[in-house]
Motif scaffolding. Structure first.
Motif, PDB file in Angstrom:
ATOM      1  N   LEU A  37       6.742  -0.008 -10.370  1.00 37.84           N
ATOM      2  CA  LEU A  37       6.976  -0.543  -9.024  1.00 37.84           C
ATOM      3  C   LEU A  37       5.694  -0.514  -8.198  1.00 37.84           C
ATOM      4  CD1 LEU A  37      10.427   1.093  -8.191  1.00 37.84           C
ATOM      5  CD2 LEU A  37      10.008  -1.310  -8.734  1.00 37.84           C
ATOM      6  N   ASP A  38       4.925   0.556  -8.319  1.00 39.59           N
ATOM      7  CA  ASP A  38       3.657   0.634  -7.599  1.00 39.59           C
ATOM      8  C   ASP A  38       2.696  -0.446  -8.081  1.00 39.59           C
ATOM      9  OD1 ASP A  38       1.934   2.205  -5.714  1.00 39.59           O
ATOM     10  OD2 ASP A  38       0.717   2.412  -7.525  1.00 39.59           O
ATOM     11  N   HIS A  39       2.696  -0.697  -9.384  1.00 37.53           N
ATOM     12  CA  HIS A  39       1.834  -1.736  -9.950  1.00 37.53           C
ATOM     13  C   HIS A  39       2.215  -3.113  -9.414  1.00 37.53           C
ATOM     14  CE1 HIS A  39      -0.385  -4.168 -12.784  1.00 37.53           C
ATOM     15  NE2 HIS A  39       0.741  -4.697 -13.244  1.00 37.53           N
ATOM     16  N   TRP A  40       3.508  -3.415  -9.400  1.00 36.49           N
ATOM     17  CA  TRP A  40       3.945  -4.719  -8.907  1.00 36.49           C
ATOM     18  C   TRP A  40       3.633  -4.885  -7.424  1.00 36.49           C
ATOM     19  CZ3 TRP A  40       9.332  -4.730 -11.723  1.00 36.49           C
ATOM     20  CH2 TRP A  40       9.146  -5.172 -13.043  1.00 36.49           C
ATOM     21  N   ARG A  41       3.764  -3.803  -6.669  1.00 41.19           N
ATOM     22  CA  ARG A  41       3.427  -3.907  -5.246  1.00 41.19           C
ATOM     23  C   ARG A  41       1.939  -4.177  -5.064  1.00 41.19           C
ATOM     24  NH1 ARG A  41       4.366   1.232  -1.567  1.00 41.19           N
ATOM     25  NH2 ARG A  41       2.631   1.900  -2.883  1.00 41.19           N
ATOM     26  N   ARG A  42       1.111  -3.519  -5.844  1.00 43.51           N
ATOM     27  CA  ARG A  42      -0.337  -3.789  -5.768  1.00 43.51           C
ATOM     28  C   ARG A  42      -0.660  -5.214  -6.203  1.00 43.51           C
ATOM     29  NH1 ARG A  42      -3.125   1.009  -5.078  1.00 43.51           N
ATOM     30  NH2 ARG A  42      -1.861   2.877  -5.452  1.00 43.51           N
ATOM     31  N   ALA A  43       0.211  -5.783  -7.029  1.00 42.01           N
ATOM     32  CA  ALA A  43       0.017  -7.166  -7.466  1.00 42.01           C
ATOM     33  C   ALA A  43       0.519  -8.175  -6.426  1.00 42.01           C
ATOM     34  CB  ALA A  43       0.722  -7.400  -8.799  1.00 42.01           C
ATOM     35  N   GLY A  44       1.065  -7.692  -5.313  1.00 42.64           N
ATOM     36  CA  GLY A  44       1.451  -8.574  -4.227  1.00 42.64           C
ATOM     37  C   GLY A  44       2.933  -8.685  -3.947  1.00 42.64           C
ATOM     38  N   ALA A  45       3.777  -8.059  -4.744  1.00 38.67           N
ATOM     39  CA  ALA A  45       5.221  -8.145  -4.510  1.00 38.67           C
ATOM     40  C   ALA A  45       5.627  -7.245  -3.342  1.00 38.67           C
ATOM     41  CB  ALA A  45       5.983  -7.736  -5.759  1.00 38.67           C
ATOM     42  N   GLN A  46       6.631  -7.690  -2.603  1.00 39.63           N
ATOM     43  CA  GLN A  46       7.296  -6.808  -1.649  1.00 39.63           C
ATOM     44  C   GLN A  46       8.412  -6.096  -2.404  1.00 39.63           C
ATOM     45  OE1 GLN A  46       8.200  -8.175   2.327  1.00 39.63           O
ATOM     46  NE2 GLN A  46       6.913  -9.976   2.084  1.00 39.63           N
ATOM     47  N   VAL A  47       8.328  -4.779  -2.470  1.00 44.56           N
ATOM     48  CA  VAL A  47       9.288  -4.002  -3.249  1.00 44.56           C
ATOM     49  C   VAL A  47      10.308  -3.378  -2.311  1.00 44.56           C
ATOM     50  CG1 VAL A  47       9.620  -2.161  -4.928  1.00 44.56           C
ATOM     51  CG2 VAL A  47       7.524  -3.538  -4.985  1.00 44.56           C
ATOM     52  N   ILE A  48      11.542  -3.738  -2.496  1.00 45.92           N
ATOM     53  CA  ILE A  48      12.648  -3.206  -1.701  1.00 45.92           C
ATOM     54  C   ILE A  48      13.089  -1.895  -2.338  1.00 45.92           C
ATOM     55  CG2 ILE A  48      15.016  -3.647  -0.913  1.00 45.92           C
ATOM     56  CD1 ILE A  48      14.243  -6.688  -1.124  1.00 45.92           C
ATOM     57  N   ASN A  49      13.096  -0.818  -1.545  1.00 49.31           N
ATOM     58  CA  ASN A  49      13.234   0.545  -2.072  1.00 49.31           C
ATOM     59  C   ASN A  49      12.105   0.808  -3.066  1.00 49.31           C
ATOM     60  OD1 ASN A  49      15.439   1.048  -0.499  1.00 49.31           O
ATOM     61  ND2 ASN A  49      16.836   1.495  -2.190  1.00 49.31           N
ATOM     62  N   GLY A  50      10.894   0.828  -2.535  1.00 51.49           N
ATOM     63  CA  GLY A  50       9.691   0.875  -3.350  1.00 51.49           C
ATOM     64  C   GLY A  50       9.393   2.222  -3.973  1.00 51.49           C
ATOM     65  N   PRO A  51       8.180   2.368  -4.513  1.00 46.82           N
ATOM     66  CA  PRO A  51       7.852   3.580  -5.276  1.00 46.82           C
ATOM     67  C   PRO A  51       7.918   4.867  -4.468  1.00 46.82           C
ATOM     68  CG  PRO A  51       5.909   2.186  -4.953  1.00 46.82           C
ATOM     69  CD  PRO A  51       7.080   1.382  -4.532  1.00 46.82           C
ATOM     70  N   GLU A  52       7.565   4.823  -3.179  1.00 48.26           N
ATOM     71  CA  GLU A  52       7.661   6.037  -2.364  1.00 48.26           C
ATOM     72  C   GLU A  52       9.116   6.443  -2.173  1.00 48.26           C
ATOM     73  OE1 GLU A  52       5.882   3.412  -1.509  1.00 48.26           O
ATOM     74  OE2 GLU A  52       3.791   4.080  -1.359  1.00 48.26           O
ATOM     75  N   VAL A  53       9.985   5.448  -2.011  1.00 43.02           N
ATOM     76  CA  VAL A  53      11.414   5.737  -1.907  1.00 43.02           C
ATOM     77  C   VAL A  53      11.929   6.328  -3.211  1.00 43.02           C
ATOM     78  CG1 VAL A  53      13.703   4.706  -1.607  1.00 43.02           C
ATOM     79  CG2 VAL A  53      11.807   3.984  -0.141  1.00 43.02           C
TER      80      VAL A  53
END
Length: 302
Positions: free
Chosen positions: A73-89
């Motif tokens: 999830l962190d990788h996809w967010r760094r690739a530009g995705a908006q992550v709903i309930n992301g890696p910190e969650v």
């Protein structure tokens, strides 16, 4: 490319979500955390990724993907995705110790707890509390990894026999056993950091209080009824959701029968919602969730 990818691992829990998306004509890709990913690949599977990952996944697969999924999830967010309930969650979801620290930092009551990382420290931690108490796995799910002990002798024997709960990260919680008033807990669901609905769930002594069908004890379903919590409990749940940056998730609280104090003890970022919602709630919460997803997608389009 579709606008939405849903990352999940349970084979059945998300059928209602997929059905709600299909009813609204929302295109999505349903993905499971199998195989591998290339950390140098800067492509995300969709502009929006919805994390629907359960801590109880370790019960279904010995080679569980919890920590792999945090990295993915962190990788996809760094690739530009908006992550709903992301890696910190997900990281908060994966640590009861972090959950309790966060809740207490908001001035809310939690069960008296000691966090240890060695079985050898459990007895010393318990000596600062009173019995009965429970020992919990830091990473649990569906009530897994929770055992009640009624005396120090019983606890010492469990340490000696190596029968304490196990946590896949090696962290244990030694915690006061809170007698829940009327034997029930309240699970407050939030969406976009606001109150959505709440359930009173009876059977607090079982520890298995997941509202999905798949989590209920075969032949002995746990009673769950819709409830309207006191305003201060709703406000507390919303404050927790804001502090976690929780897009959709549940907060669990029980009333301590000894003194009437509401004690918050669990944050659940899965929120697979209650089984048979039309019977229990009278409405379908997945429709509200799809409204939220559509609003996020359309808002990004401008």
């Amino acid at each position: 490319m579709t606008d939405l990818a849903i990352l999940y691992e349970h084979p059945a829990w998300f059928t209602p979500l997929f059905a709600a998306l299909d009813r609204r004509g929302v295109s999505y890709a349903a993905l499971m955390p199998d195989g591998h990913f290339d950390p140098a690949n800067r492509m995300a599977p969709a502009p929006f990724v919805f994390n629907r990952f359960a801590m109880s996944s370790f019960l279904r697969a010995g080679e569980h993907p919890i920590f792999h999924t945090m990295a993915l999830l962190d990788h996809w967010r760094r690739a530009g995705a908006q992550v709903i309930n992301g890696p910190e969650v997900l990281a908060i979801d994966a640590s009861k110790a972090r959950q309790l620290s966060l809740i207490a930092s908001l001035g809310l009551a939690v069960p008296a707890t000691r966090v240890v990382h060695r079985a050898a420290d459990v007895v010393a931690a318990a000596a600062t509390l009173t019995f009965p108490l429970v020992v919990k796995a830091n990473i649990g799910g569906a009530g897994a990894g929770i055992i009640r002990y009624d005396s120090m002798d019983e606890l010492r024997a469990a340490v000696a026999d190596m029968t304490l709960p196990n946590s896949i990260d090696g962290v244990l919680l030694v915690q006061d056993y809170v007698p829940a008033r009327d034997g029930k807990i309240t699970r407050i669901e939030t969406l976009d950091r606001r109150y959505l609905y709440a359930l009173d769930i009876t059977g607090a002594g079982t520890f298995d209080l997941c509202p999905a069908d798949a989590c209920q004890i075969p032949g002995a379903p746990i009673p769950m009824v819709s409830t309207d919590p006191a305003p201060e409990l709703k406000q507390a749940a919303e404050a927790i959701a804001r502090a976690v940056d929780l897009d959709v998730g549940g907060v669990e609280v029980m009333i301590d029968d000894r003194d009437g104090t509401p004690r918050f003890y669990d944050i659940n970022a899965l929120s697979n919602f209650v089984a048979k919602p039309l019977d229990v709630l009278g409405w379908e919460p997945h429709d509200r969730l799809v409204d939220y997803l559509i609003a996020r997608i359309e808002g990004a389009r401008g």
